[in-house]
Write a protein that holds these residues in place. Structure first.
Motif, mmCIF file in Angstrom:
data_model
loop_
_atom_site.group_PDB
_atom_site.id
_atom_site.type_symbol
_atom_site.label_atom_id
_atom_site.label_comp_id
_atom_site.label_asym_id
_atom_site.label_seq_id
_atom_site.Cartn_x
_atom_site.Cartn_y
_atom_site.Cartn_z
ATOM 1 N N VAL A 202 0.842 -1.202 0.000
ATOM 2 C CA VAL A 202 0.000 0.000 0.000
ATOM 3 C C VAL A 202 0.875 1.249 0.000
ATOM 4 O O VAL A 202 0.598 2.224 -0.710
ATOM 5 N N CYS A 203 1.938 1.218 0.781
ATOM 6 C CA CYS A 203 2.848 2.369 0.851
ATOM 7 C C CYS A 203 3.546 2.613 -0.477
ATOM 8 O O CYS A 203 3.898 3.756 -0.813
ATOM 9 N N ARG A 204 3.755 1.554 -1.243
ATOM 10 C CA ARG A 204 4.399 1.704 -2.552
ATOM 11 C C ARG A 204 3.411 2.153 -3.628
ATOM 12 O O ARG A 204 3.791 2.818 -4.588
ATOM 13 N N GLU A 205 2.137 1.776 -3.465
ATOM 14 C CA GLU A 205 1.134 2.131 -4.469
ATOM 15 C C GLU A 205 0.666 3.571 -4.341
ATOM 16 O O GLU A 205 0.370 4.231 -5.343
ATOM 17 N N TRP A 206 0.553 4.068 -3.109
ATOM 18 C CA TRP A 206 -0.026 5.391 -2.896
ATOM 19 C C TRP A 206 0.668 6.505 -3.703
ATOM 20 O O TRP A 206 -0.018 7.337 -4.319
ATOM 21 N N PRO A 207 2.032 6.585 -3.775
ATOM 22 C CA PRO A 207 2.643 7.670 -4.565
ATOM 23 C C PRO A 207 2.200 7.695 -6.026
ATOM 24 O O PRO A 207 2.107 8.774 -6.631
ATOM 25 N N THR A 208 1.916 6.525 -6.598
ATOM 26 C CA THR A 208 1.479 6.488 -7.996
ATOM 27 C C THR A 208 0.132 7.185 -8.149
ATOM 28 O O THR A 208 -0.073 7.998 -9.066
ATOM 29 N N TYR A 209 -0.792 6.902 -7.248
ATOM 30 C CA TYR A 209 -2.110 7.537 -7.293
ATOM 31 C C TYR A 209 -2.009 9.029 -6.972
ATOM 32 O O TYR A 209 -2.723 9.854 -7.544
ATOM 33 N N PHE A 210 -1.107 9.368 -6.044
ATOM 34 C CA PHE A 210 -0.885 10.764 -5.690
ATOM 35 C C PHE A 210 -0.399 11.551 -6.911
ATOM 36 O O PHE A 210 -0.872 12.654 -7.181
ATOM 37 N N GLY A 211 0.538 10.959 -7.646
ATOM 38 C CA GLY A 211 1.068 11.636 -8.829
ATOM 39 C C GLY A 211 0.037 11.798 -9.937
ATOM 40 O O GLY A 211 0.063 12.782 -10.684
ATOM 41 N N ARG A 212 -0.894 10.833 -10.028
ATOM 42 C CA ARG A 212 -1.912 10.900 -11.090
ATOM 43 C C ARG A 212 -3.148 11.673 -10.663
ATOM 44 O O ARG A 212 -4.021 11.950 -11.479
ATOM 45 N N GLY A 213 -3.241 12.014 -9.377
ATOM 46 C CA GLY A 213 -4.367 12.809 -8.903
ATOM 47 C C GLY A 213 -5.685 12.068 -8.903
ATOM 48 O O GLY A 213 -6.730 12.658 -9.195
ATOM 49 N N ILE A 214 -5.673 10.750 -8.581
ATOM 50 C CA ILE A 214 -6.905 9.965 -8.589
ATOM 51 C C ILE A 214 -7.106 9.311 -7.222
ATOM 52 O O ILE A 214 -6.172 9.162 -6.436
ATOM 53 N N GLU A 215 -8.357 8.940 -6.960
ATOM 54 C CA GLU A 215 -8.722 8.365 -5.663
ATOM 55 C C GLU A 215 -7.960 7.071 -5.390
ATOM 56 O O GLU A 215 -7.727 6.258 -6.291
ATOM 57 N N PHE A 216 -7.609 6.885 -4.120
ATOM 58 C CA PHE A 216 -6.873 5.697 -3.689
ATOM 59 C C PHE A 216 -7.670 5.001 -2.594
ATOM 60 O O PHE A 216 -8.003 5.612 -1.573
ATOM 61 N N THR A 217 -8.022 3.719 -2.801
ATOM 62 C CA THR A 217 -8.802 2.959 -1.827
ATOM 63 C C THR A 217 -8.177 1.573 -1.660
ATOM 64 O O THR A 217 -7.962 0.881 -2.654
ATOM 65 N N ARG A 218 -7.894 1.205 -0.412
ATOM 66 C CA ARG A 218 -7.299 -0.107 -0.139
ATOM 67 C C ARG A 218 -7.708 -0.568 1.263
ATOM 68 O O ARG A 218 -8.000 0.241 2.140
ATOM 69 N N GLU A 219 -7.682 -1.895 1.445
ATOM 70 C CA GLU A 219 -7.784 -2.452 2.790
ATOM 71 C C GLU A 219 -6.377 -2.576 3.349
ATOM 72 O O GLU A 219 -5.447 -2.976 2.644
ATOM 73 N N VAL A 220 -6.223 -2.231 4.642
ATOM 74 C CA VAL A 220 -4.897 -2.263 5.247
ATOM 75 C C VAL A 220 -5.048 -2.583 6.741
ATOM 76 O O VAL A 220 -6.036 -2.207 7.367
ATOM 77 N N ARG A 221 -4.077 -3.284 7.282
ATOM 78 C CA ARG A 221 -4.071 -3.590 8.714
ATOM 79 C C ARG A 221 -3.126 -2.629 9.430
ATOM 80 O O ARG A 221 -1.954 -2.502 9.059
#
Length: 529
Positions: A202-221
């Protein structure tokens, strides 16, 4: 526009012609008073002003013009043929003049000066417009910043009131704000909570969504600080945009641990139940196979005594009861009952076989119907029936089962005909767009609508739902023979073909049976025993 002010027309006209030849718009005034009136109504870039005039002289006019706010960008050029001394030139400049020319004036010099002053005037107007635009933009931005600050404060109040972890992130990716629930999982308001090692992607995926300016939704513990327990959360971070530009991000961590535990428990129960159902299904398939074998054996064992009963009744009737009409009548009734029972056994056996899987294949319905009509030749001949069959398409069917459908429909049309009226049976077909008896015709439709119509006794449509139910009869057995299974077999066969069957009828006005079948079928794996 250039304004020429002079009390003598012979001075105005040459200047006016010269300037107009150089494509200047020129206006004239023959006195200082008239010039002031025109200046109040019209914007001039340059005023060429004669010094010596009756009434108001040029210096007085220039002093009056300097008090007009709308003329502050207007340049004044003094012209004089008499007042050429230094004191007059100095007075001209102190009165607001840009230049002081003595007559006779060099036309080329005058034109160059007017061009320069015209260009200066235009630049001043452009600069003033730019300044006004900047002032407006500054005011708009100031209001927008104030409004944004108010909204940010309102957003923080909303986030603070939420019963879940909430935070905001600026455009540089830094955490701006976090509500009180944040500190159940993180001691640092500027750092995200610790996640389970299996969820670190999740920590690795979030910057990609941040850079593209789109919503980010994930399940995380997330690890709860007080207990050290990892709890499931639904992370959702959405961009807040203004005029398609992201200004910040708003995120929430929603605790879904109870739901997740319940879901996992349900999935485990479903998996266990699925295994049980698969086992039961296997048992049912085995039982069904044994039941089919039993049906064959029972039908054979039942039909064999029936054949003997019919044979013996026929022998008794022919050999020993020729002279006893009453006994013959009883035997005839016994023979007919045996025949009905034999037909009932055949129909029940046919109905039971419909559960067996079969393979679809392209079927020429015209060929199939031609073969069926051969079986009915005697009945058709006796009743003088007329059977008309249109050109039918080739569609995917199980030939044996679709044969049963048409055999039952044609048999019924012949059986339930009116007395002393020759049966007329018509079979037609057309392609349609949908799986509905009333669907519109379509040249490239994926379904085929087949209509089997007759001119028989018909039935009341209020009984439409009953005619396809096994053992349901609308006519008494004494008038029309049958077991009440034929249309039930037809209905089940059409269901097996992923189709629809219905009927339209009125008493004494005939019946139309409507079949809707897919043109192409998908063969599913056939179960084997």
């Amino acid at each position: 526009m250039v304004l020429i002010v002079d009390d003598r027309p012979e001075n105005i006209l040459p200047l006016k012609k010269i300037l107009e030849l150089h494509k200047f718009s020129v206006d004239i005034a023959d006195s200082g008073e008239e010039a002031l009136k025109k200046i109040l109504k019209t914007n001039y870039s340059v005023i060429i002003l004669d010094v010596q005039m009756p009434g108001m002289d040029g210096f007085e006019v220039a002093n009056a013009i300097s008090g007009f706010s709308k003329s502050k960008d207007t340049s004044i050029i003094f012209l004089s043929a008499v007042n050429t001394e230094k004191k007059f030139i100095t007075k001209g400049y102190t009165s607001g003049g840009i230049d002081y020319l003595t007559k006779p004036v060099d036309p080329d010099i005058l034109v160059l000066k007017v061009k320069t002053l015209q260009r200066l005037y235009e630049q001043q107007q452009e600069l003033r417009a730019t300044q006004d635009s900047l002032r407006n933009e500054i005011e708009v931005r100031k209001r927008a910043q104030e409004e944004l600050a108010g909204r940010v404060e309102e957003l923080r109040l909303v986030l603070a009131s939420l019963p879940q972890m909430a935070f905001t992130v600026d455009t540089d990716g830094r955490i701006e704000y976090a509500n009180e629930y944040w500190f159940d999982y993180s001691i640092d308001p500027m750092a995200f909570p610790a996640v389970h090692h299996d969820d670190e992607d999740v920590c690795r995926e979030w910057p990609t969504y941040f850079g593209r300016g789109i919503e980010f939704t994930r399940e995380v513990r997330l690890k709860k600080l007080a207990t050290g327990e990892y709890r499931y959360h639904l992370l959702r971070i959405i961009p807040i945009k203004q005029q398609d530009v992201t200004v910040r991000w708003v995120g929430t961590f929603t605790d879904i641990h109870p739901q997740k535990m319940t879901t996992e428990l349900l999935e485990e129960q479903v998996s266990t139940r699925t295994k049980e159902l698969l086992f039961k299904n296997t048992e049912l398939e085995t039982t069904n196979h044994e039941l089919q074998q039993f049906t064959w054996v029972v039908s054979h064992d039942l039909k064999e005594p029936l054949r003997k009963i019919q044979l013996l009744n026929d022998l008794i009737k022919d050999r020993y009861l020729k002279e006893n009409p009453e006994a013959i009548s009883y035997l005839d009734r016994s023979i007919k009952s045996s025949a009905r029972l034999s037909k009932l056994i055949d129909d029940l056996l046919a109905y039971s076989q419909l559960a067996k899987p079969a393979v679809f294949k392209p079927t020429n319905l015209n060929t199939l119907l031609t073969e069926i009509l051969v079986d009915f030749e005697d009945t058709i001949s006796k009743k003088g029936a007329v059977v008309s069959i249109d050109s039918l398409p080739i569609i995917d069917t199980v030939p044996g089962r679709i044969r049963q459908v048409f055999q039952n429909l044609i048999s019924n049309a012949l059986k339930f005909s009116k007395k002393d009226v020759a049966p007329v049976i018509t079979i037609s077909a057309e392609l349609i767009g949908g799986k509905d008896v009333n669907s519109e015709p379509s040249a490239d439709g994926q379904f085929c609508r087949i209509i089997v119509s007759d001119n028989g006794i018909g039935f009341d449509e209020k009984f439409l739902d009953r005619i396809f139910v096994i053992f349901q009869r609308l006519n008494n057995r004494t008038s029309y023979e049958g077991t009440g299974i034929g249309l039930a077999i037809a209905k089940k066969n059409i269901d097996k073909h992923n189709g629809v069957i219905s009927a339209q009828s009125r008493l004494d006005e005939g019946t139309r049976f409507i079949l809707v079948l897919p043109v192409q079928q998908v063969n599913e794996p056939v179960a084997t025993y």
